[in-house]
Each structure stands twice: as C-alpha cells, then as structure tokens.
Write a protein that holds these residues in place. Sequence first.
Motif, PDB file in Angstrom:
ATOM      1  N   GLN A 214       0.859  -1.179   0.000  1.00 43.51           N
ATOM      2  CA  GLN A 214       0.000   0.000   0.000  1.00 43.51           C
ATOM      3  C   GLN A 214       0.894   1.226   0.000  1.00 43.51           C
ATOM      4  O   GLN A 214       1.880   1.270   0.748  1.00 43.51           O
ATOM      5  N   SER A 215       0.552   2.210  -0.822  1.00 48.26           N
ATOM      6  CA  SER A 215       1.448   3.358  -0.958  1.00 48.26           C
ATOM      7  C   SER A 215       0.699   4.682  -0.994  1.00 48.26           C
ATOM      8  O   SER A 215      -0.250   4.840  -1.767  1.00 48.26           O
ATOM      9  N   ARG A 216       1.147   5.612  -0.155  1.00 43.38           N
ATOM     10  CA  ARG A 216       0.607   6.973  -0.180  1.00 43.38           C
ATOM     11  C   ARG A 216       1.169   7.754  -1.366  1.00 43.38           C
ATOM     12  O   ARG A 216       0.499   8.609  -1.937  1.00 43.38           O
ATOM     13  N   PHE A 217       2.412   7.443  -1.753  1.00 35.83           N
ATOM     14  CA  PHE A 217       3.006   8.108  -2.909  1.00 35.83           C
ATOM     15  C   PHE A 217       2.246   7.745  -4.182  1.00 35.83           C
ATOM     16  O   PHE A 217       2.019   8.600  -5.050  1.00 35.83           O
ATOM     17  N   ALA A 218       1.852   6.481  -4.302  1.00 41.79           N
ATOM     18  CA  ALA A 218       1.077   6.055  -5.464  1.00 41.79           C
ATOM     19  C   ALA A 218      -0.244   6.824  -5.523  1.00 41.79           C
ATOM     20  O   ALA A 218      -0.684   7.266  -6.593  1.00 41.79           O
ATOM     21  N   ALA A 219      -0.872   7.004  -4.349  1.00 44.37           N
ATOM     22  CA  ALA A 219      -2.121   7.763  -4.294  1.00 44.37           C
ATOM     23  C   ALA A 219      -1.898   9.203  -4.752  1.00 44.37           C
ATOM     24  O   ALA A 219      -2.685   9.752  -5.530  1.00 44.37           O
ATOM     25  N   ALA A 220      -0.814   9.818  -4.272  1.00 44.01           N
ATOM     26  CA  ALA A 220      -0.514  11.204  -4.644  1.00 44.01           C
ATOM     27  C   ALA A 220      -0.259  11.327  -6.138  1.00 44.01           C
ATOM     28  O   ALA A 220      -0.718  12.279  -6.789  1.00 44.01           O
ATOM     29  N   LYS A 221       0.456  10.363  -6.697  1.00 41.90           N
ATOM     30  CA  LYS A 221       0.740  10.388  -8.137  1.00 41.90           C
ATOM     31  C   LYS A 221      -0.548  10.238  -8.938  1.00 41.90           C
ATOM     32  O   LYS A 221      -0.782  10.987  -9.901  1.00 41.90           O
ATOM     33  N   GLY A 222      -1.393   9.294  -8.544  1.00 42.86           N
ATOM     34  CA  GLY A 222      -2.653   9.086  -9.257  1.00 42.86           C
ATOM     35  C   GLY A 222      -3.563  10.295  -9.188  1.00 42.86           C
ATOM     36  O   GLY A 222      -4.154  10.716 -10.190  1.00 42.86           O
ATOM     37  N   ILE A 223      -3.695  10.882  -8.002  1.00 45.74           N
ATOM     38  CA  ILE A 223      -4.566  12.050  -7.814  1.00 45.74           C
ATOM     39  C   ILE A 223      -4.046  13.248  -8.602  1.00 45.74           C
ATOM     40  O   ILE A 223      -4.825  13.993  -9.203  1.00 45.74           O
ATOM     41  N   THR A 224      -2.728  13.441  -8.625  1.00 47.31           N
ATOM     42  CA  THR A 224      -2.143  14.544  -9.399  1.00 47.31           C
ATOM     43  C   THR A 224      -2.461  14.401 -10.875  1.00 47.31           C
ATOM     44  O   THR A 224      -2.826  15.375 -11.554  1.00 47.31           O
ATOM     45  N   GLN A 225      -2.360  13.186 -11.380  1.00 47.99           N
ATOM     46  CA  GLN A 225      -2.666  12.954 -12.786  1.00 47.99           C
ATOM     47  C   GLN A 225      -4.146  13.183 -13.087  1.00 47.99           C
ATOM     48  O   GLN A 225      -4.502  13.713 -14.145  1.00 47.99           O
ATOM     49  N   VAL A 226      -5.007  12.827 -12.146  1.00 52.97           N
ATOM     50  CA  VAL A 226      -6.438  13.054 -12.332  1.00 52.97           C
ATOM     51  C   VAL A 226      -6.745  14.553 -12.360  1.00 52.97           C
ATOM     52  O   VAL A 226      -7.555  15.023 -13.168  1.00 52.97           O
TER      53      VAL A 226
END
Length: 324
Positions: A214-226
């Motif tokens: 589980q990754s918070r960085f992955a979440a941040a990257k996905g949300i930024t792209q959205v």
Amino acid sequence: MPERLNIDGPLWDQSTFVGRFKHFLWVTDPRTCIVSEEELDKAKILVEQYRKHKEPPGTTVEQVIYAKKLYESAFHPDSGEKQNVFGRMSFQVPGGMAITGAMLQWYRTPFAVVFWQWVNQSFNALVNYTNRNAKSPTTTTQLLVAYVSATGSAMATALGCKYYWTKRASPFVQRYVPFAAVAAANCVNIPLMRQNELLYGIDCSDENGNIVAQSRFAAAKGITQVIISRITMCAPGMLILPVIMERLEKYRWMQRISVLHGPLQVLAVGCFLSFMVPTACGLFPQRCSIKATTLEWLEPEEYEKLKKKCGNNIPPLLYFNKGL
C-alpha cells in the motif's frame, strides 16, 4: 477454435496515447447513460459468465464486446458496484456541457457566479466520489468536509477574480472567471474527496495482479494525474469559447438572437467535450505504476512490508488504479 476475448483487458493497447484515446472514446460513450438498468445488469451477468467460460451457447463476440462496454461504463472497476448515472464518466459530455455552458453564459453577476459554481462543484464532487479508488473508503464526515471545502474554494476564487477583474480587466478577460474558479476548485475537490488514499495509501500489485503493498506516494501520483486530466478536459471549451463568443457578439445578427447565446454555448461546449473527455482520460495510463525502489526512500515502512511479503522476488514495478 477462435481465440477468446480478454474480458478484463482493454481492446486497444494502453501503452500508447492513441490506444487509450480509442478506449475512452468507446467507454465514455454518452449513449450508455440511457441504457436501462435491466440491460446493464444483463451485461454484467454476461461478462461474469464469459469470464468463467459459461456464457450461453451461441453468444457472439459482438455481444460480449457490447456487454463489456456497458459493464465498464456503468460499474466501478474496483468494487464492481453500479455507479450513479450522473457520476459516470460517460455522463461528462451531457452533464459538463450543460453546466459549463451556463457558467460561460451567466458570469456577469455575483449571484450567477456563486450559483453556477455551486452547481458545478456539486456535480464534480459526485463525479470524484463515483470514480474514486473504491478500496479506500471515505466517511460521511470526510465527504461533507470535502464537498464544503471544494465548493467554498470555487466560490471564493470566482468571486475574488470577479471583483478584482471587474476593476482592472476588460469584459473579455472577465469571461475567464469560470475557468480560474474551476481549475482552483479541482485542485481542492479531488484531493479532499480522495483524502483517505493520501492518508492510508492505495493497493499496489505486481504484474500478475497480486496485491503486495500500500502506498501513499502512489495515491498522490494518481490524484495529481487526475487533477491534470480534469483541468485539461474543460480547458479548451472554457478558454477558446470566450474568444469565439467575443467575436460573434459584435455582429448585429448575433445581438438579435441574444436569447440563444446560452444554448449555443452549451452546444459548443458539448462539441469540445465530446473530443476532450476521451483525450483527457487518455493522457495517463489507467493502470499506473511506480518503481518499487521509490518506496525504499519515500515510504520505508511499506518497503519493509514489501520485502517480507516478496522476499528476494520484489517486483521492479508496482501497479495501481489511479481512478478517473
């Protein structure tokens, strides 16, 4: 025996922008919004049957592809639950064209600015919630705070720009108040509606789909792209249309049909969105990835869990659904 369709995979290569554009042009077809609930349920059943190699005898590939289209347009990819029709990406063209056209037409008074920004952010909040990563549940309190914060930021930005530009800018520049407010609100609305992903991380899997971290960085990257995708989606209509309307409104024939300016802008926005919805959705891969080594220096505690789970076979890339 003919090769079977990969029912869980895209029909086009998702490693290229053209392939992603074709996929989202297909799956965000607005006509799927008027398909009956019964037909959507039947499509889901057929997809599930085909996945288990138990589809009814005589089922054609065309029927499976259409069922797949309905399923992917109406059901969440994580939870499999049927989405609210107004929150689906396939409703972005009819919903977005009506609201954006209204914002561009009625921007001259503070009341109009506040009202249409409230309508737009209410719509955006529903879309953001509907297309979130469903494996990161959000409480009612968090949703309410996100909704009020995003709506408030949009209204504050719109009114601030309105009062500032009224004194310092031409009427033409004032036409860009709605876009400034929408861009600012997207930067607030999306992260807040998906705050649990940022707080607790999202599921990351190996290339075979096995959840390994589980990754918070992955979440941040996905949300930024959205966020980038959403701003890109509305930008051409909200930036180019004011120029067109400014030119047209100088003609007498256009001045005589002022009552039609609103409907004309709605139709024009619809034309822009028909192309921009699949373009914006296809900017970044839906199945996003990060390097496993990124966790080693950004989230060391998660990297330790990854090592314990995978041993010496740590996958080089971790994949996750970025949402829409």
